[in-house]
Write a protein that holds these residues in place. Sequence first.
Motif, PDB file in Angstrom:
ATOM      1  N   ASP A 119      31.014   6.148  -0.719  1.00 40.72           N
ATOM      2  CA  ASP A 119      30.475   6.296   0.643  1.00 40.72           C
ATOM      3  C   ASP A 119      31.190   7.387   1.435  1.00 40.72           C
ATOM      4  N   SER A 120      32.077   8.124   0.773  1.00 41.98           N
ATOM      5  CA  SER A 120      32.826   9.217   1.410  1.00 41.98           C
ATOM      6  C   SER A 120      33.587   8.713   2.633  1.00 41.98           C
ATOM      7  N   THR A 131      25.275  -4.322  29.817  1.00 44.36           N
ATOM      8  CA  THR A 131      24.511  -3.343  29.040  1.00 44.36           C
ATOM      9  C   THR A 131      25.403  -2.786  27.933  1.00 44.36           C
ATOM     10  N   VAL A 132      24.741  -2.247  26.907  1.00 41.54           N
ATOM     11  CA  VAL A 132      25.435  -1.685  25.746  1.00 41.54           C
ATOM     12  C   VAL A 132      24.778  -0.360  25.380  1.00 41.54           C
ATOM     13  N   ASP A 133      25.578   0.614  24.977  1.00 41.21           N
ATOM     14  CA  ASP A 133      25.079   1.825  24.331  1.00 41.21           C
ATOM     15  C   ASP A 133      25.452   1.763  22.856  1.00 41.21           C
ATOM     16  N   MET A 134      24.616   2.371  22.012  1.00 43.12           N
ATOM     17  CA  MET A 134      24.860   2.417  20.583  1.00 43.12           C
ATOM     18  C   MET A 134      24.922   3.868  20.130  1.00 43.12           C
ATOM     19  N   VAL A 135      25.966   4.226  19.376  1.00 43.99           N
ATOM     20  CA  VAL A 135      26.041   5.549  18.772  1.00 43.99           C
ATOM     21  C   VAL A 135      26.123   5.358  17.262  1.00 43.99           C
ATOM     22  N   GLU A 136      25.248   6.075  16.558  1.00 42.37           N
ATOM     23  CA  GLU A 136      25.081   5.868  15.122  1.00 42.37           C
ATOM     24  C   GLU A 136      24.560   7.146  14.479  1.00 42.37           C
ATOM     25  N   LEU A 137      25.154   7.526  13.355  1.00 42.65           N
ATOM     26  CA  LEU A 137      24.776   8.751  12.662  1.00 42.65           C
ATOM     27  C   LEU A 137      23.328   8.732  12.182  1.00 42.65           C
ATOM     28  N   ASN A 138      22.896   7.606  11.625  1.00 43.23           N
ATOM     29  CA  ASN A 138      21.596   7.518  10.956  1.00 43.23           C
ATOM     30  C   ASN A 138      20.504   7.118  11.953  1.00 43.23           C
ATOM     31  N   PRO A 139      19.581   8.009  12.302  1.00 41.79           N
ATOM     32  CA  PRO A 139      18.541   7.659  13.273  1.00 41.79           C
ATOM     33  C   PRO A 139      17.609   6.561  12.779  1.00 41.79           C
ATOM     34  N   ASP A 140      17.476   6.411  11.463  1.00 34.14           N
ATOM     35  CA  ASP A 140      16.632   5.337  10.931  1.00 34.14           C
ATOM     36  C   ASP A 140      17.219   3.972  11.265  1.00 34.14           C
ATOM     37  N   PHE A 141      18.548   3.869  11.249  1.00 31.23           N
ATOM     38  CA  PHE A 141      19.187   2.606  11.630  1.00 31.23           C
ATOM     39  C   PHE A 141      18.915   2.290  13.103  1.00 31.23           C
ATOM     40  N   LEU A 142      18.985   3.306  13.954  1.00 31.40           N
ATOM     41  CA  LEU A 142      18.723   3.083  15.374  1.00 31.40           C
ATOM     42  C   LEU A 142      17.277   2.667  15.617  1.00 31.40           C
ATOM     43  N   ASN A 143      16.364   3.241  14.864  1.00 29.88           N
ATOM     44  CA  ASN A 143      14.959   2.826  14.984  1.00 29.88           C
ATOM     45  C   ASN A 143      14.799   1.371  14.569  1.00 29.88           C
ATOM     46  N   LYS A 144      15.483   0.982  13.504  1.00 32.77           N
ATOM     47  CA  LYS A 144      15.440  -0.405  13.041  1.00 32.77           C
ATOM     48  C   LYS A 144      16.106  -1.333  14.061  1.00 32.77           C
ATOM     49  N   TRP A 199      34.006  -0.138  21.425  1.00 30.33           N
ATOM     50  CA  TRP A 199      34.291  -0.945  20.233  1.00 30.33           C
ATOM     51  C   TRP A 199      34.029  -0.104  18.986  1.00 30.33           C
ATOM     52  N   CYS A 200      35.058   0.034  18.139  1.00 27.60           N
ATOM     53  CA  CYS A 200      34.972   0.822  16.905  1.00 27.60           C
ATOM     54  C   CYS A 200      35.314  -0.086  15.726  1.00 27.60           C
ATOM     55  N   GLN A 201      34.358  -0.333  14.854  1.00 28.53           N
ATOM     56  CA  GLN A 201      34.602  -1.254  13.734  1.00 28.53           C
ATOM     57  C   GLN A 201      34.017  -0.712  12.446  1.00 28.53           C
ATOM     58  N   TRP A 202      34.851  -0.688  11.413  1.00 31.85           N
ATOM     59  CA  TRP A 202      34.438  -0.287  10.063  1.00 31.85           C
ATOM     60  C   TRP A 202      33.675   1.034  10.063  1.00 31.85           C
ATOM     61  N   VAL A 203      34.185   1.980  10.844  1.00 27.41           N
ATOM     62  CA  VAL A 203      33.545   3.290  10.921  1.00 27.41           C
ATOM     63  C   VAL A 203      34.567   4.426  10.944  1.00 27.41           C
ATOM     64  N   LEU A 204      35.790   4.155  11.359  1.00 29.42           N
ATOM     65  CA  LEU A 204      36.760   5.223  11.572  1.00 29.42           C
ATOM     66  C   LEU A 204      37.248   5.841  10.270  1.00 29.42           C
ATOM     67  N   GLY A 205      37.032   5.159   9.156  1.00 29.49           N
ATOM     68  CA  GLY A 205      37.340   5.734   7.852  1.00 29.49           C
ATOM     69  C   GLY A 205      36.417   6.871   7.470  1.00 29.49           C
ATOM     70  N   HIS A 206      35.366   7.069   8.251  1.00 31.87           N
ATOM     71  CA  HIS A 206      34.454   8.189   8.022  1.00 31.87           C
ATOM     72  C   HIS A 206      34.858   9.429   8.820  1.00 31.87           C
ATOM     73  N   LEU A 207      36.002   9.369   9.491  1.00 33.50           N
ATOM     74  CA  LEU A 207      36.524  10.532  10.208  1.00 33.50           C
ATOM     75  C   LEU A 207      37.803  11.026   9.531  1.00 33.50           C
ATOM     76  N   THR A 208      37.968  12.328   9.462  1.00 31.41           N
ATOM     77  CA  THR A 208      39.241  12.876   9.017  1.00 31.41           C
ATOM     78  C   THR A 208      40.317  12.537  10.046  1.00 31.41           C
ATOM     79  N   PHE A 260      32.810  16.123   3.070  1.00 35.41           N
ATOM     80  CA  PHE A 260      33.175  14.753   3.439  1.00 35.41           C
ATOM     81  C   PHE A 260      32.086  14.127   4.306  1.00 35.41           C
ATOM     82  N   TYR A 261      31.627  14.861   5.307  1.00 31.78           N
ATOM     83  CA  TYR A 261      30.601  14.330   6.205  1.00 31.78           C
ATOM     84  C   TYR A 261      29.205  14.372   5.586  1.00 31.78           C
ATOM     85  N   GLN A 262      28.907  15.389   4.833  1.00 30.74           N
ATOM     86  CA  GLN A 262      27.594  15.477   4.179  1.00 30.74           C
ATOM     87  C   GLN A 262      27.408  14.342   3.172  1.00 30.74           C
TER      88      GLN A 262
END
Length: 221
Positions: free
Chosen positions: A178-179, A83-96, A130-139, A9-11
């Motif tokens: 998109d699993s 201030t804001v912190d960002m948590v994101e699985l894809n490091p390329d998105f964070l670089n962008k 703030w959690c938006q359009w991401v929680l469907g990626h968790l069991t 599921f996560y892979q």
Amino acid sequence: MAEPDTEKFYQDADKYWKEVPATVDGMLGGFSHISNTDINGSTKFLRQFIRGENAKTKSHRALDCGAGIGRITKRLLIPLFDTVDMVELNPDFLNKAREFLGEHADKVEQYIAKGLQDFTPEAGRYDVIWCQWVLGHLTDSHLVEFFKRCKVGLAPDGMIFVKENVTSSDEVDKDDTDSSVTRPRDILVKLMMEAGLKIIKEEKQKGFPKGLYDVIMFALT
């Protein structure tokens, strides 16, 4: 909902997002035209809890979960928080994100490259998560545990906000592309309750095109 093969599921989700363009349209699955409506609805909903005499929490630091390239960070959270912190699985998105945020990038303190199933916020750090359009990626079980960790990550009087698609039936919709899963409102609420969260307010997002899932915003403590 029966738990999927967790590792697969996560892979599969990781593989999908690695192929997605690091653009607003990529983050929204081709629906970039709804971005303004989305942000305006979120701003109106969130502002009532951090501004004015009836505010319930402060506006020092927010966390954007599943932040992508920073669409929500830039347009919703940075205008309202110090201030804001960002948590994101894809490091390329964070670089962008550093480029996408431009002159606003100095308001982001932490760029955290982790999936939410593996992320533990620092205790007492956030006024708003703030959690938006991401929680469907968790069991289901990982979502409950994530919510519990988020509670620990809240500053005094801090709040969690969830903005997610919900199905119009009582069935969970699975997306093998998109699993991810889209849960009915009642199942999503049940998981919130299991985590010990309390719904302060909920509201349906207005103005989205017909044919899309309903989107509900929840304010939680």
